[in-house]
Design a protein around this motif. Structure first.
Motif, PDB file in Angstrom:
ATOM      1  N   LEU A  33       0.842  -1.193   0.000  1.00 19.03           N
ATOM      2  CA  LEU A  33       0.000   0.000   0.000  1.00 19.03           C
ATOM      3  C   LEU A  33       0.878   1.244   0.000  1.00 19.03           C
ATOM      4  N   PHE A  34       0.511   2.213  -0.837  1.00 17.99           N
ATOM      5  CA  PHE A  34       1.189   3.502  -0.895  1.00 17.99           C
ATOM      6  C   PHE A  34       0.164   4.596  -0.618  1.00 17.99           C
ATOM      7  N   THR A  35       0.587   5.638   0.068  1.00 17.06           N
ATOM      8  CA  THR A  35      -0.323   6.762   0.299  1.00 17.06           C
ATOM      9  C   THR A  35       0.474   8.053   0.400  1.00 17.06           C
ATOM     10  N   LEU A  36      -0.118   9.134  -0.057  1.00 16.17           N
ATOM     11  CA  LEU A  36       0.504  10.454   0.044  1.00 16.17           C
ATOM     12  C   LEU A  36      -0.262  11.260   1.083  1.00 16.17           C
ATOM     13  N   PRO A  37       0.426  11.953   1.986  1.00 14.58           N
ATOM     14  CA  PRO A  37      -0.285  12.748   2.994  1.00 14.58           C
ATOM     15  C   PRO A  37      -1.281  13.717   2.367  1.00 14.58           C
ATOM     16  N   ALA A  38      -2.366  13.949   3.100  1.00  7.18           N
ATOM     17  CA  ALA A  38      -3.367  14.933   2.673  1.00  7.18           C
ATOM     18  C   ALA A  38      -3.108  16.293   3.296  1.00  7.18           C
ATOM     19  N   TRP A  39      -2.249  16.335   4.334  1.00  4.00           N
ATOM     20  CA  TRP A  39      -1.902  17.602   4.969  1.00  4.00           C
ATOM     21  C   TRP A  39      -0.488  17.505   5.503  1.00  4.00           C
ATOM     22  N   GLY A  42       1.662  21.042  11.169  1.00  2.00           N
ATOM     23  CA  GLY A  42       1.834  22.462  11.439  1.00  2.00           C
ATOM     24  C   GLY A  42       0.880  23.350  10.675  1.00  2.00           C
ATOM     25  N   SER A  43       0.209  22.786   9.668  1.00  2.00           N
ATOM     26  CA  SER A  43      -0.754  23.540   8.868  1.00  2.00           C
ATOM     27  C   SER A  43      -2.027  22.708   8.790  1.00  2.00           C
ATOM     28  N   TYR A  44      -3.034  23.113   9.562  1.00  2.00           N
ATOM     29  CA  TYR A  44      -4.168  22.237   9.853  1.00  2.00           C
ATOM     30  C   TYR A  44      -5.299  22.440   8.846  1.00  2.00           C
ATOM     31  N   PRO A 295      -2.411  13.910  20.561  1.00  2.00           N
ATOM     32  CA  PRO A 295      -2.804  13.374  19.247  1.00  2.00           C
ATOM     33  C   PRO A 295      -1.727  13.514  18.184  1.00  2.00           C
ATOM     34  N   TYR A 296      -0.806  14.470  18.363  1.00  2.00           N
ATOM     35  CA  TYR A 296       0.209  14.708  17.341  1.00  2.00           C
ATOM     36  C   TYR A 296       1.533  14.008  17.642  1.00  2.00           C
ATOM     37  N   LEU A 297       1.534  13.119  18.632  1.00  2.00           N
ATOM     38  CA  LEU A 297       2.722  12.292  18.831  1.00  2.00           C
ATOM     39  C   LEU A 297       2.906  11.341  17.654  1.00  2.00           C
ATOM     40  N   ASP A 298       1.804  10.931  17.061  1.00  2.00           N
ATOM     41  CA  ASP A 298       1.835  10.055  15.887  1.00  2.00           C
ATOM     42  C   ASP A 298       0.902  10.658  14.847  1.00  2.00           C
ATOM     43  N   TYR A 299       1.475  11.410  13.930  1.00  2.00           N
ATOM     44  CA  TYR A 299       0.649  12.097  12.940  1.00  2.00           C
ATOM     45  C   TYR A 299      -0.030  11.092  12.012  1.00  2.00           C
ATOM     46  N   GLN A 300      -1.327  11.279  11.831  1.00  2.00           N
ATOM     47  CA  GLN A 300      -2.106  10.516  10.864  1.00  2.00           C
ATOM     48  C   GLN A 300      -2.486  11.490   9.752  1.00  2.00           C
ATOM     49  N   LEU A 301      -1.803  11.394   8.631  1.00  2.00           N
ATOM     50  CA  LEU A 301      -1.835  12.455   7.636  1.00  2.00           C
ATOM     51  C   LEU A 301      -2.809  12.208   6.492  1.00  2.00           C
ATOM     52  N   GLN A 302      -3.664  11.204   6.636  1.00  2.00           N
ATOM     53  CA  GLN A 302      -4.635  10.931   5.580  1.00  2.00           C
ATOM     54  C   GLN A 302      -5.967  11.639   5.816  1.00  2.00           C
ATOM     55  N   ALA A 303      -6.182  12.149   7.015  1.00  2.00           N
ATOM     56  CA  ALA A 303      -7.435  12.838   7.336  1.00  2.00           C
ATOM     57  C   ALA A 303      -7.165  13.824   8.466  1.00  2.00           C
ATOM     58  N   GLU A 304      -8.175  14.619   8.804  1.00  2.00           N
ATOM     59  CA  GLU A 304      -8.030  15.591   9.881  1.00  2.00           C
ATOM     60  C   GLU A 304      -7.648  14.897  11.192  1.00  2.00           C
ATOM     61  N   GLN A 305      -6.867  15.595  11.990  1.00  2.00           N
ATOM     62  CA  GLN A 305      -6.455  15.091  13.299  1.00  2.00           C
ATOM     63  C   GLN A 305      -6.672  16.238  14.289  1.00  2.00           C
ATOM     64  N   TYR A 306      -7.605  16.056  15.197  1.00  2.00           N
ATOM     65  CA  TYR A 306      -8.132  17.185  15.963  1.00  2.00           C
ATOM     66  C   TYR A 306      -7.432  17.366  17.309  1.00  2.00           C
ATOM     67  N   SER A 307      -7.380  18.623  17.737  1.00  2.00           N
ATOM     68  CA  SER A 307      -6.883  18.976  19.064  1.00  2.00           C
ATOM     69  C   SER A 307      -7.548  20.275  19.492  1.00  2.00           C
TER      70      SER A 307
END
Length: 598
Positions: A33-39, A42-44, A295-307
């Motif tokens: 599986l390959f994926t490119l970050p959506a965000w 530092g820029s939410y 929540p940002y200790l492990d960035y999940q870059l395929q969708a929004e990650q809220y704080s």
């Protein structure tokens, strides 16, 4: 092959294309599986970098393989247990610090926006070869990525990342570079300018040195794992911004923001703003890149990650960026207070200040703060601005206990920052209680954060040896200055831009005369009181009016002529005026006098 390998080639500068080659050895799974970050961290905001990806294909030594796209940014590959090569092309023409940009003059590469992640192999070392392609021979390359042994400093070649997370946290800047360096605690810091006009890069580095030392003083020491730092500065005709990274920052500035080499002692307002940007991003070296929400200790870059904590991290950083300029003498007290007053004025004038809490603003940054529209002034409170003013108020509260915000920042750093264990929803409040021993203060700060609450700015100013007063604005862009207005001000309550056809309304504040009269963003005001609507005419008409006067206005709305009657009201006192009261100050590292405040 126990690593993931990339080739990044500046393939077509005129067409703005970056060619990427990815090599990997599939692991036990039958599907890769390959994926490119959506965000980008530092820029939410979801940016969907994959929309720029073209011509993707895969092969092994037996021939082409079938890649199946599974969503807007992901692909899967059936493999035969042999090494796999994936190739694709990226369109790179985004003039921002968050994506990629290639031209005949410069190359800006953010790996988060161009390097596919191999799912399940993020932990492996990642080797990157940056190829010159069409770039001229005199171009150099600067990045915080560690160089491979065979690559010389500032040169194209091989770079190594310990894992995918480190790879995407290291932007690359290539072009004709001007470089100056300085050292803090044996850690080299490099200022790199690309695209600059005549300026004094050594002078800028000399100004950055005490600024960085002041930031270090807040936390007590540089991060233990910081072995170098890069200020990667992309100089353009029109642009401004920055994005923090673990051992670097990518900055965007106007070329004439930089100092004039013929005026070595001048600190223009534009240059001070550039240094404030550097100050802000460097502070993030501690406060976001290491000390950060859980929540940002492990960035999940395929969708929004809220704080709900962005007020704490971006707001407090915004407080310290200008305060550090004051502490180092780059800003005079008068200049600092003018900037602080502007922040207070913007907050005071925005109806959103009494509509949205800081916690809500942080949580909804993805769809509100980063996607502002014409109603933002009524709906979105800035967690940068109000968060900075909360830090100002908290600093004042702590100073009255003979403490200070610096001490609290050091405690946070020691407790969860340097160990990178993250802050939960209550971590900051727990440490504030430990530091201040005041339940009442913790309760007060919780109210400021979680409720729609006005900050006690006048009380905070007084505690720090300042006086906060208010006056009417002269016009809708008036945000600071101790002015004696010749006449009471009338304020319609709309914002506008000057256009050849008239005044284009960009926002209408709720609860104002313009709101009650029926004005709307998008209206083009063409006449006021039977006169052509110009900025000067509008100001003069307002100066000659008294509360209760009616101003007949003609405008175009969706190409239809509309007449509205504007019942004028006295402008509320929304412009903050800050002055020093005495020679005393409770701010650590700041010395002022009444003379300097005049």
């Amino acid at each position: 092959m126990n690593e993931v390998r990339y080739q990044l080639e500046l393939a077509d500068l005129a067409g703005h294309y970056l060619d990427v080659q990815l090599e990997l050895m599939p692991q036990d799974d039958a599907v890769v599986l390959f994926t490119l970050p959506a965000w980008i961290p530092g820029s939410y905001m979801i940016r969907d970098f994959a929309r720029h990806l073209l011509d993707i294909r895969a092969q092994d030594q037996t021939g082409p393989l079938i890649l199946q796209q599974t969503d807007k940014q992901s692909w899967q590959l059936q493999h035969q247990g042999l090494p796999v090569t994936v190739r694709y092309r990226l369109y790179a023409f985004d003039l921002s610090v968050r994506a990629n940009y290639l031209s005949a003059d410069i190359a800006v590469i953010n790996p988060a926006a161009c390097c596919l992640q191999v799912v399940g192999q993020q932990h492996l070392p990642h080797l990157v070869e940056v190829r010159r392609g069409q770039a001229p021979q005199h171009w150099q390359l600067a990045t915080g990525l560690p160089r491979a042994a065979e690559t010389s400093p500032l040169q194209f070649g091989f770079y190594r990342a310990a894992n995918y997370a480190q790879l995407i946290d290291c932007p690359l800047l290539a072009g004709k570079l001007d470089v100056a360096s300085f050292v803090i605690d044996n850690v080299p810091h490099h200022l790199v300018l690309a695209g600059a006009v005549a300026t004094d890069v050594q002078r800028i580095a000399a100004d950055l040195l005490p600024l960085c030392q002041a930031q270090k003083q807040v936390f007590g020491a540089l991060p233990a794992d910081l072995d170098e730092y890069w200020f990667l500065t992309w100089v353009v005709d029109q642009g401004y911004g920055g994005l923090e990274h673990r051992n670097s920052t990518l900055l965007l500035c106007n070329r004439f923001d930089l100092p004039n080499p013929r005026l070595p002692a001048e600190y223009s307002e534009d240059y001070q703003n550039f240094l404030a940007l550097c100050s802000h991003e460097y502070f993030h070296t501690w406060w976001v890149k290491r000390a950060r929400p859980t929540p940002y200790l492990d960035y999940q870059l395929q969708a929004e990650q809220y704080s709900t904590q962005l007020w704490l991290y971006e707001g407090f950083t915004s407080y310290y960026d200008d305060l550090s300029l004051l502490r180092t003498g780059i800003l005079t007290l008068e200049q600092y207070l003018t900037g602080l007053a502007k922040t207070i004025s913007r907050l005071q004038r925005a109806p959103a200040n009494l509509r949205q809490s800081l916690a809500d603003s942080s949580f909804n940054a993805w769809t509100r703060f980063y996607r502002q529209d014409e109603n933002a002034v009524n709906a979105v409170v800035s967690y940068y601005a109000k968060g900075a003013l909360l830090a100002f108020c908290l600093d004042a509260e702590l100073q009255q206990q003979n403490l200070g915000l610096d001490g609290l920042m050091q405690l946070c750093w020691q407790q969860y920052g340097q160990g990178e264990t993250g802050s939960g929803e209550d971590t900051f409040f727990r440490l504030l209680l430990q530091y201040s021993q005041s339940d009442a203060l913790v309760k007060k700060v919780r109210l400021w954060v979680e409720e729609v609450a006005a900050l006690p700015l006048a009380e905070a100013a007084s505690a720090l040896g300042l006086e906060l007063n208010w006056r009417q604005p002269e016009h809708h862009q008036d945000q600071s200055g101790d002015k004696a207005l010749a006449l009471p001000s009338m304020e319609p309550g709309f914002h506008y831009e000057v256009k050849p056809e008239g005044l284009l309304l960009t926002a209408v504040r709720n609860g104002t005369a313009a709101h009650r009269a029926g004005f709307s963003a998008g209206d083009v005001l063409i006449a006021v009181g039977q006169l052509k609507a110009t900025e000067q005419t509008l100001r003069q008409m307002l100066l000659r009016a008294v509360p209760g006067d009616v101003l007949c206005c003609h405008l175009f709305r969706q190409q239809r002529l509309v007449q509205l009657n504007l019942l004028l009201e006295a402008a509320p006192e929304t412009v903050a005026v800050l002055k020093a009261l005495s020679q005393r100050t409770r701010w650590p590292g700041v010395i002022w006098s009444l003379q300097s405040a005049e």
